[in-house]
Enzyme design. Structure first.
Site, PDB file in Angstrom:
ATOM      1  N   GLU A   8      41.273  54.070   9.978  1.00  0.00           N
ATOM      2  CA  GLU A   8      41.108  55.511  10.186  1.00  0.00           C
ATOM      3  C   GLU A   8      40.080  55.817  11.270  1.00  0.00           C
ATOM      4  O   GLU A   8      40.164  56.837  11.939  1.00  0.00           O
ATOM      5  CB  GLU A   8      40.688  56.180   8.875  1.00  0.00           C
ATOM      6  CG  GLU A   8      40.707  57.695   8.932  1.00  0.00           C
ATOM      7  CD  GLU A   8      40.639  58.339   7.558  1.00  0.00           C
ATOM      8  OE1 GLU A   8      39.947  59.356   7.428  1.00  0.00           O
ATOM      9  OE2 GLU A   8      41.271  57.826   6.608  1.00  0.00           O
ATOM     10  N   ASP A 108      41.497  55.288   5.163  1.00  0.00           N
ATOM     11  CA  ASP A 108      40.699  55.454   3.952  1.00  0.00           C
ATOM     12  C   ASP A 108      41.587  55.511   2.710  1.00  0.00           C
ATOM     13  O   ASP A 108      42.678  56.088   2.732  1.00  0.00           O
ATOM     14  CB  ASP A 108      39.854  56.731   4.029  1.00  0.00           C
ATOM     15  CG  ASP A 108      38.670  56.565   4.965  1.00  0.00           C
ATOM     16  OD1 ASP A 108      38.483  55.453   5.496  1.00  0.00           O
ATOM     17  OD2 ASP A 108      37.927  57.546   5.163  1.00  0.00           O
ATOM     18  N   TYR A 334      33.033  53.485  -1.710  1.00  0.00           N
ATOM     19  CA  TYR A 334      33.781  54.616  -1.150  1.00  0.00           C
ATOM     20  C   TYR A 334      33.330  55.935  -1.785  1.00  0.00           C
ATOM     21  O   TYR A 334      33.375  56.084  -3.010  1.00  0.00           O
ATOM     22  CB  TYR A 334      35.272  54.392  -1.394  1.00  0.00           C
ATOM     23  CG  TYR A 334      36.174  55.424  -0.766  1.00  0.00           C
ATOM     24  CD1 TYR A 334      36.410  55.408   0.601  1.00  0.00           C
ATOM     25  CD2 TYR A 334      36.790  56.400  -1.535  1.00  0.00           C
ATOM     26  CE1 TYR A 334      37.243  56.335   1.187  1.00  0.00           C
ATOM     27  CE2 TYR A 334      37.628  57.343  -0.959  1.00  0.00           C
ATOM     28  CZ  TYR A 334      37.848  57.298   0.409  1.00  0.00           C
ATOM     29  OH  TYR A 334      38.671  58.233   0.998  1.00  0.00           O
TER      30      TYR A 334
END
Length: 1008
Positions: A8, A108, A334
């Site tokens: 990404e 992601d 994350y």
């Protein structure tokens, strides 16, 4: 054949390359990708492609009318995002390579990452799909081992189909509701002319409704007086406080303000205080142990709430910091997660994380990590490890990588996450809670015996002839921290005084009272207080309300149960709040979020049109729930989109068919009178209108629009406008073409209409100057001396002018032309800034200028330019990011750097030869080299290393090397590398640099 990996962001692509190098071999770096024998790794930069209606169905903004609505295309085309076309072309080039036979989606792990990849893949294929197999890399952590593990467990395209469907449906639903809703509401509001942009959105508008509803409660709130009675009791062991309460009180469902410790009449409160003063009390108490478990792990929303409450960080800032800690420093997992639990097989990883923290050198955290390891705290606890409560991502926790080089804000957020992570494994905090009731039996006062006892008091009637008595009860709560448990991580080793403990019922250490001891009422006071309206939303509380589908929910378990139906997702909530602020629907004042008049007008319109769907948090929460079901394969994409299309048609139909003159709503009556007839001015949906002396007639005809040029007046602004006949400068106006502008406004009397009219004032004073009318500045305070002639400068109209630019009694003929606008390229220039310019030569750095050519905002100083004899822009000094422009060849092409250098040398050599022939030979005497003249000022960070004062560039380098050598900062294994200590890190911006970087770094830290 090779596999193309699409990340990404470029930084993630680099991390993937570093992780794969040990197993895939060396990667060669190219301009837009990395390549090995088996992999090609490239990246997007966020969204490269966006959806749009096909040309035959699209309606441009200039044709926003009901005739072209609704826009519900049977399919969606794709178009490149303008700013990132070059990157898109680079990614597509790699995807179409013949030697690339498979793709890996490494965007992601989440709905947006899935959408970014899917749209790129679709756009790359065009009319015919690429037809190359796709696998999904699903990363929860960015450490090299986690990335390698992810490649060992790639997910299939089929496994990701539910998430892909939800991602596309979310995108298309937002487009349908946003485009049609915005165009319909804009068309409705622009029916009387102009362009009044009224944006609505699937998540944005219900979120705004939550804030507006709270503000309406605050505005309608009527404060009431009440009294509390606070006493101090004297026991043998010391004194303690107590608060009066009514033991018989029961909750009143119709009046939430009524409470057991409140009295609503001052006479009752004073009567009790007078009755118990100086009396004795009997004491009863109950004591019991209680425990308090730590809060759960963080998901993104709870982290944003905590960071806003503790540090004042906006949700957007917290997300950016967490993303940096995840992506750049590899220190957190994350962050865009909605889970507050860990997988059940993660216990070993948790133990390793504690071991890392224990050895990390972070003195404020390491001891607690060591305590947990030594006492075997880290084990499989159901409230932490639960596979059923882990969806795509798990809770935000520290990784196995100890961070370094964190900024202050990053360090604060990292500490917040680490403390919460450790706390969930520590034992509960243990308290001993004691509730003490002090009962005073006091004689009923003579003046009260003929009436009922005060509210809440208990009368005790004795034998005939005895005086009546009344019981009064006072409560005291004692709370002692016996074992701190997890609170030790936060530095709470002993009991701390609880806020408001002095009131007696909040919790504190209590002095003991012996059995059968009578305590004296040392002092007693009746305190007069007022009920308070509900608090405005902060970002922390609004995020909580969004998570609870519009309901502010503090209970962790209840929030968890409701978050599936929340407004938006953790990853999008910060952007939603920022979007509402950017669209002028909300203001951020300190930590409060305050809705504007534009927000109230939108809510009035939606209610009046009967399209509450757009503002109901519950319904939008249902949509999020359905998208989650789609991710799990429990709901079809077609069924969901059919419902969205039907709702879109309903919204447009309601707005199109509304035929009444105004929209019903709760409108204001102004205090300022009508400027024409002194009648009452009232608000309706579109205008402020005179309604005559009685406030109920047609009035004198005076009125003006609430939203001139698309900017809605605040009620306070209207009051000022009517009183002063002028206001501004104000921003937020939009031209008919939709461009924003800043202007002043004035109410001016029209002889033709015999009434006052609203006009924009853009600072054109020429028509006033041409009359030659004498101007009187006697009541005007000078801002300073004119830079041209030294005469006083004053405000006049929309400008700051020299007093000699207009006719005055002292000088009928103008002799100076200094003038500067109060608004320059949409930037309002305040009096204080003009005063500063006249005194010092320039203003502070102003940040709201908007270029007429590019329409982009920029920052600049306004400064007096003596050479041009006018006020002009002055920009911040900055080091160029680009190399010097290459020299031109005679053919107009840039010469290569080496060739240009040779040309310059040859030219210099020729010049030297000619000069030498003409010159008379004489012995050359070399002059001693001059010392470098110091004319550069070091930055604060650099001055901390080399000292203050003016320096030459060569001195800076020398002093830096002296400091480096004195502190042995050259790397032991590579003498060309310099390790930064605390002072140098502030200069370098990283932990290590090479000696070849020093000159460039110095340039950023010195200024002339």
């Amino acid at each position: 054949m090779k596999t193309l990996v699409i990340a990404e962001k470029p930084s993630v692509a680099q991390d993937i390359v570093r992780a794969l190098t040990p197993i895939a071999g060396k990667f060669e770096k190219h301009d837009d990708h990395f390549e090995s024998d088996t992999y090609v790794v490239t990246s997007a930069v966020g969204h490269l492609v966006e959806i749009q209606a096909p040309e035959q169905f699209d309606v441009k903004r200039g044709k926003w009318s009901f005739a072209n609505l609704p826009v519900i295309p049977p399919f969606f085309d794709l178009k490149p995002v303008d700013k990132t076309k070059t990157r898109l072309n680079a990614v597509i080039k790699q995807a179409k390579r013949k030697d690339v036979n498979a793709l890996v989606n490494a965007c992601d792990a989440g709905r947006e990452g899935e959408l970014i990849f899917r749209l790129i893949e679709q756009y790359a294929g065009g009319a015919k799909p690429l037809g190359k197999p796709v696998q999904r890399l699903w990363l929860q952590s960015m450490t090299p081992q986690a990335i390698r593990d992810g490649f060992d467990h790639l997910r299939s395209n089929t496994q990701m189909q539910g998430l892909a469907d939800a991602a596309r449906s979310r995108s298309e639903a937002d487009w349908l509701v946003g485009i049609n809703g915005t165009r319909a509401m804009t068309a409705f509001n622009s029916r009387d002319g102009g362009f009044f942009l009224t944006t609505v959105g699937r998540v944005q508008t219900p979120t705004l409704a939550v804030v507006v509803e709270r503000e309406e409660q605050i505005r309608k709130f009527i404060s009431r007086d009440y009294w509390e009675i606070h006493a101090s009791f004297e026991a043998l062991a010391g004194s303690y406080p107590g608060k009066w309460f009514d033991p018989r009180w029961k909750k009143d469902d119709e009046d939430s303000e009524k409470k057991a410790d409140r009295l609503w009449h001052e006479r009752d409160a004073q009567a009790i205080a007078d009755a118990v003063r100086g009396q004795k009390a009997t004491v009863t108490e109950e004591s019991s142990p209680t425990t308090q478990a730590s809060p759960g792990l963080f998901d993104l929303t709870s982290l944003q709430r905590e960071a806003n409450g503790k540090f004042g960080y906006s949700a957007k800032t917290t997300l950016a910091l967490a993303q940096s800690l995840y992506e750049r420093h590899k220190a957190l997992t994350y962050p865009r997660t909605d889970s507050r639990h860990l997988p059940e097989d993660y216990v070993a990883v948790a133990k390793d994380t504690f071991a890392m923290l224990a050895d990390s050198g972070m003195k404020h955290l390491a001891p607690h990590a060591l305590t947990a390891l030594n006492n075997n705290y880290v084990r499989k606890i159901p409230r932490v490890f639960d596979n059923k409560k882990v969806s795509d991502h798990f809770a935000i926790i520290p990784t196995l990588q100890a961070p370094s080089g964190l900024s202050e804000a990053e360090q604060k957020l990292y500490d917040l996450v680490v403390r919460r992570f450790m706390a969930v494994f520590f034992p509960s905090a243990e308290y001993q809670v004691t509730t003490r009731i002090s009962k005073v039996v006091a004689p009923t006062l003579p003046d009260a015996r003929g009436s009922l006892p005060p509210e809440g008091a208990s009368p005790i009637l004795g034998r005939p002839g005895d005086s009546a008595t009344t019981e009064h009860h006072f409560k005291t709560v004692g709370k002692v921290l016996v074992k701190p448990g997890w609170l030790a991580i936060y530095g709470k080793e002993a009991a701390e005084e609880v806020e408001d403990a002095k009131d007696g019922d909040k919790g504190q250490n209590l002095v003991p009272v012996q059995a059968d001891e009578k305590v004296g009422v040392e002092s007693v006071d009746a305190k007069g207080l007022k009920t308070r309206p509900p608090a405005r939303y902060s970002e922390a509380t609004l995020l909580g309300a969004m998570e609870g589908a519009g309901k502010l929910v503090d209970d962790d378990e209840l929030r968890e149960a409701m978050q599936e139906k929340g407004l938006g997702t953790p990853a999008t909530r910060a952007a939603t709040i920022e979007g509402l602020i950017n669209e002028k629907y909300m203001l951020r004042e300190g930590r409060e979020l305050i809705p504007t008049a534009k927000a109230f007008q939108l809510m009035t319109l939606l209610r009046g049109l009967g399209v509450e769907e757009l503002s109901r948090p519950e319904l939008t929460g249902e949509w999020e729930y359905k998208l989650a079901q789609m991710e799990q394969g429990k709901l079809s994409r077609a069924e969901f989109m059919q419902g969205i299309a039907a709702m879109t048609e309903h919204i447009v139909k309601k707005a199109k068919e509304y035929d009444r003159d105004t929209v019903p709503g709760d409108y204001a009556t102004l205090h300022a009178p009508c400027p024409n007839c002194a009648g009452v001015v009232r608000e309706n949906y579109r205008r402020y209108t005179c309604t005559g002396d009685d406030g109920a007639s047609e009035g004198c005809g005076f009125s003006f629009g609430k939203s001139p040029a698309g900017r809605t007046f605040e009620p306070a602004e209207v009051e000022q406008f009517l009183n002063d006949k002028k206001i501004g400068p104000l921003d937020g106006f939009r031209s008919k073409a939709g461009w924003p502008f800043v202007a002043e406004m004035a109410l001016k009397y029209s002889e033709e209409d015999k009434n006052w009219k609203l006009e924009f004032d853009f600072g054109d004073d020429k028509k006033n100057e041409e009359t030659g009318e004498i101007v009187d500045f006697s009541d005007s305070e000078s801002l300073g001396a004119c830079p041209k002639c030294g005469s006083p400068v004053h405000e006049r109209g929309s400008n700051f002018v020299c007093s000699k630019t207009v006719p005055t009694d002292d000088q009928p003929t103008p002799s100076c032309d200094f003038k500067s606008g109060k608004i320059i390229l949409q930037q309002p220039v305040e009096r204080e800034q003009m005063t500063k310019l006249l005194a010092t030569g320039k203003t502070d750095l102003l940040d709201k200028f908007v270029s007429m050519r590019t329409r982009r905002a920029f920052k600049a100083f306004l400064a007096w330019n003596p050479e041009e004899n006018k006020v002009s822009f002055e920009f911040e000094p900055r080091v160029s990011k680009y190399p010097p422009r290459k020299t031109k060849t005679p053919f107009g092409k840039a010469a290569p750097a080496k060739a240009a250098g040779k040309t310059a040398v040859k030219s210099a050599a020729k010049t030297t030869k000619v000069t030498a022939k003409k010159a008379v030979k004489s012995p050359v005497v070399k002059a001693p080299r001059k010392a470098a003249v110091g004319n550069l000022t070091p930055s604060a960070a650099l001055a901390a290393v080399i000292g203050d004062g003016k320096v030459a560039r060569t001195e800076v380098i020398k002093k830096l090397w002296d400091y480096i050598k004195a502190n042995n900062l050259q790397d032991a294994t590579n003498k060309r590398a310099i390790n930064a200590d605390a002072k140098l890190r502030a200069v370098f911006g990283k932990d290590q640099v090479t000696m070849f970087e020093l000159a460039g770094i110095v340039g950023k830290h010195v200024s002339a």
